[in-house]
Design a protein around this motif. Structure first.
Motif, PDB file in Angstrom:
ATOM      1  N   ALA A  78     109.589  56.112  46.275  1.00 45.92           N
ATOM      2  CA  ALA A  78     109.145  56.064  45.055  1.00 45.92           C
ATOM      3  C   ALA A  78     109.656  54.148  44.093  1.00 45.92           C
ATOM      4  N   THR A  79     111.170  53.938  45.026  1.00 45.41           N
ATOM      5  CA  THR A  79     111.190  52.702  44.108  1.00 45.41           C
ATOM      6  C   THR A  79     109.826  51.881  43.610  1.00 45.41           C
ATOM      7  N   ALA A  80     109.615  51.126  45.524  1.00 49.88           N
ATOM      8  CA  ALA A  80     108.342  50.380  45.696  1.00 49.88           C
ATOM      9  C   ALA A  80     107.019  50.799  44.446  1.00 49.88           C
ATOM     10  N   LEU A  81     107.002  52.011  44.511  1.00 44.46           N
ATOM     11  CA  LEU A  81     105.365  52.036  43.914  1.00 44.46           C
ATOM     12  C   LEU A  81     105.831  51.986  42.028  1.00 44.46           C
ATOM     13  N   GLY A  82     107.287  52.080  42.032  1.00 43.55           N
ATOM     14  CA  GLY A  82     107.555  52.047  40.833  1.00 43.55           C
ATOM     15  C   GLY A  82     107.268  50.646  40.576  1.00 43.55           C
ATOM     16  N   LEU A  83     107.965  50.117  41.179  1.00 42.17           N
ATOM     17  CA  LEU A  83     107.792  48.204  41.621  1.00 42.17           C
ATOM     18  C   LEU A  83     106.069  47.144  41.314  1.00 42.17           C
ATOM     19  N   VAL A  84     105.835  48.090  41.947  1.00 43.35           N
ATOM     20  CA  VAL A  84     103.758  47.983  42.167  1.00 43.35           C
ATOM     21  C   VAL A  84     103.290  48.192  40.812  1.00 43.35           C
ATOM     22  N   VAL A  85     103.568  49.426  39.958  1.00 42.50           N
ATOM     23  CA  VAL A  85     103.564  50.361  39.233  1.00 42.50           C
ATOM     24  C   VAL A  85     102.840  49.087  37.651  1.00 42.50           C
ATOM     25  N   ALA A  86     104.742  48.498  37.424  1.00 40.84           N
ATOM     26  CA  ALA A  86     105.222  47.740  36.579  1.00 40.84           C
ATOM     27  C   ALA A  86     104.467  46.424  36.943  1.00 40.84           C
ATOM     28  N   GLY A  87     104.300  46.131  37.939  1.00 44.47           N
ATOM     29  CA  GLY A  87     103.144  44.812  37.713  1.00 44.47           C
ATOM     30  C   GLY A  87     102.432  44.639  37.297  1.00 44.47           C
ATOM     31  N   ALA A  88     101.353  45.533  38.071  1.00 44.35           N
ATOM     32  CA  ALA A  88     100.063  46.478  37.964  1.00 44.35           C
ATOM     33  C   ALA A  88      99.235  46.803  36.247  1.00 44.35           C
ATOM     34  N   ALA A  89     100.843  46.848  35.856  1.00 43.44           N
ATOM     35  CA  ALA A  89     100.627  46.685  33.700  1.00 43.44           C
ATOM     36  C   ALA A  89     100.538  45.642  33.487  1.00 43.44           C
ATOM     37  N   ILE A  90     100.784  44.728  33.384  1.00 39.61           N
ATOM     38  CA  ILE A  90     100.263  42.726  33.499  1.00 39.61           C
ATOM     39  C   ILE A  90      98.675  42.878  33.319  1.00 39.61           C
TER      40      ILE A  90
ATOM     41  N   GLY B  56     100.906  49.989  28.147  1.00 43.32           N
ATOM     42  CA  GLY B  56     101.569  51.222  28.115  1.00 43.32           C
ATOM     43  C   GLY B  56     101.736  52.285  28.686  1.00 43.32           C
ATOM     44  N   LEU B  57     100.464  53.270  29.168  1.00 41.24           N
ATOM     45  CA  LEU B  57     100.629  54.165  30.153  1.00 41.24           C
ATOM     46  C   LEU B  57     101.319  53.223  31.883  1.00 41.24           C
ATOM     47  N   LEU B  58     101.238  52.516  32.245  1.00 38.10           N
ATOM     48  CA  LEU B  58     102.143  52.660  33.380  1.00 38.10           C
ATOM     49  C   LEU B  58     102.945  51.311  33.254  1.00 38.10           C
ATOM     50  N   ILE B  59     103.709  51.326  32.415  1.00 39.56           N
ATOM     51  CA  ILE B  59     105.253  51.021  31.704  1.00 39.56           C
ATOM     52  C   ILE B  59     105.341  52.479  31.997  1.00 39.56           C
ATOM     53  N   GLY B  60     105.027  52.612  31.055  1.00 35.58           N
ATOM     54  CA  GLY B  60     105.481  54.635  31.036  1.00 35.58           C
ATOM     55  C   GLY B  60     105.518  55.088  32.478  1.00 35.58           C
ATOM     56  N   LEU B  61     104.606  55.084  32.950  1.00 34.96           N
ATOM     57  CA  LEU B  61     104.064  56.169  34.864  1.00 34.96           C
ATOM     58  C   LEU B  61     106.013  55.128  35.818  1.00 34.96           C
ATOM     59  N   SER B  62     106.062  54.136  35.440  1.00 36.42           N
ATOM     60  CA  SER B  62     106.393  53.227  35.837  1.00 36.42           C
ATOM     61  C   SER B  62     108.483  53.626  35.786  1.00 36.42           C
ATOM     62  N   GLY B  63     108.693  53.990  34.909  1.00 30.42           N
ATOM     63  CA  GLY B  63     109.930  54.083  34.285  1.00 30.42           C
ATOM     64  C   GLY B  63     109.941  55.394  34.430  1.00 30.42           C
ATOM     65  N   LEU B  64     109.019  56.503  34.523  1.00 31.55           N
ATOM     66  CA  LEU B  64     108.820  57.515  35.802  1.00 31.55           C
ATOM     67  C   LEU B  64     109.166  57.942  37.640  1.00 31.55           C
ATOM     68  N   LEU B  65     108.945  56.636  37.685  1.00 32.73           N
ATOM     69  CA  LEU B  65     108.955  56.555  39.225  1.00 32.73           C
ATOM     70  C   LEU B  65     110.187  55.878  39.110  1.00 32.73           C
ATOM     71  N   ASP B  66     111.097  55.083  38.298  1.00 33.84           N
ATOM     72  CA  ASP B  66     112.296  54.588  38.388  1.00 33.84           C
ATOM     73  C   ASP B  66     113.279  55.761  38.694  1.00 33.84           C
ATOM     74  N   SER B  67     113.458  56.170  37.723  1.00 31.39           N
ATOM     75  CA  SER B  67     113.990  57.940  37.202  1.00 31.39           C
ATOM     76  C   SER B  67     113.983  58.680  38.236  1.00 31.39           C
ATOM     77  N   LEU B  68     112.191  59.033  39.196  1.00 29.46           N
ATOM     78  CA  LEU B  68     112.105  59.611  39.954  1.00 29.46           C
ATOM     79  C   LEU B  68     112.936  59.796  41.224  1.00 29.46           C
ATOM     80  N   ASP B  69     113.036  58.173  41.884  1.00 28.71           N
ATOM     81  CA  ASP B  69     113.484  57.517  42.710  1.00 28.71           C
ATOM     82  C   ASP B  69     115.463  58.175  42.402  1.00 28.71           C
ATOM     83  N   GLY B  70     115.812  58.225  41.899  1.00 27.51           N
ATOM     84  CA  GLY B  70     117.592  58.358  41.662  1.00 27.51           C
ATOM     85  C   GLY B  70     117.479  59.754  41.325  1.00 27.51           C
ATOM     86  N   ALA B  71     116.480  60.128  41.422  1.00 23.27           N
ATOM     87  CA  ALA B  71     116.391  62.203  41.791  1.00 23.27           C
ATOM     88  C   ALA B  71     116.584  62.736  42.691  1.00 23.27           C
TER      89      ALA B  71
END
Length: 223
Positions: A48-60, A74-89
């Motif tokens: 989930a951590t790695a996927l969040g980083l990939v999605v954030a990069g893809a937003a560019i 905007g949607l990709l940034i939101g998804l990257s944020g959710l993935l970031d919280s998902l890995d912690g959860a």
């Protein structure tokens, strides 16, 4: 899996005693992450951590394209944020939290925030403003880390510029600029104006949040 309340309590312990109930946004964000983590309990937090980083990069990419493509940013940034919280959860609620994972997650958070700043820049915000946005994303966590090295065990109350706010500001500002570009109600290209305004508001919140944190840490360091 821990229950939601057990997860929130464990999250608080991992974050220096910070109570997520102090902020409706943070509490709601963590609750959403927990709800997503329950059916995905077998997923690796590292994935989930790695996927969040990939999605954030893809937003560019769509940010470079500009116009209506900014909605995708905007949607990709939101998804990257959710993935970031998902890995912690997944890690905390699933009993897989570790100090190594905690540090890695923090490092990846900072990298995703670099991607947000770059997206602001390529979408039309002035370079200095995009840099300021990125720096203010980094500064609070840097201050907390340094205070921890100085012996401060508590990270302080939640400010107005926590991780969910940063994600929301970047996502809504860039995505909103895409919506404005798509509507084209005035015949004027207002995309750059909306992007710049979003980055500026984010910087203002960053200054306020850093000041809040600075006051708290100053008191803690004076003890």
């Amino acid at each position: 899996m821990l229950t939601r309340d057990e997860y929130l309590a464990a999250w608080s312990r991992w974050h220096g005693g910070t109570d997520p109930a102090d902020s409706r946004l943070v509490h709601g964000w963590l609750t959403l992450a927990y709800r997503l983590a329950v059916p995905l309990a077998r997923m690796s937090p590292l994935a989930a951590t790695a996927l969040g980083l990939v999605v954030a990069g893809a937003a560019i990419g769509p940010a470079v394209a500009g116009g209506g493509w900014l909605v995708a940013t905007g949607l990709l940034i939101g998804l990257s944020g959710l993935l970031d919280s998902l890995d912690g959860a997944l890690a905390i609620a699933g009993g897989r939290a570790s100090r190594r994972g905690f540090v890695l997650d923090s490092a990846v958070d900072r990298l995703t925030e670099v991607a947000y700043a770059v997206a602001f820049w390529v979408a039309g915000a002035p370079g200095w403003l995009a840099v300021a946005f990125g720096a203010l994303c980094w500064l609070p966590d840097y201050l907390r880390a340094r205070a921890g090295q100085a012996g401060v065990s508590e990270t302080g109350a939640i400010s107005v510029w926590e991780r969910p706010t940063r994600v929301a500001m970047a996502g809504f500002s860039l995505g909103g600029a895409g919506v404005v570009a798509g509507l084209d109600l005035t015949g004027l290209d207002l995309t750059g104006v909306v992007v710049t305004a979003g980055a500026a508001v984010g910087c203002l919140l960053g200054v306020v949040g850093t000041a809040q944190l600075g006051v708290q840490l100053r008191r803690a360091l004076a003890d």
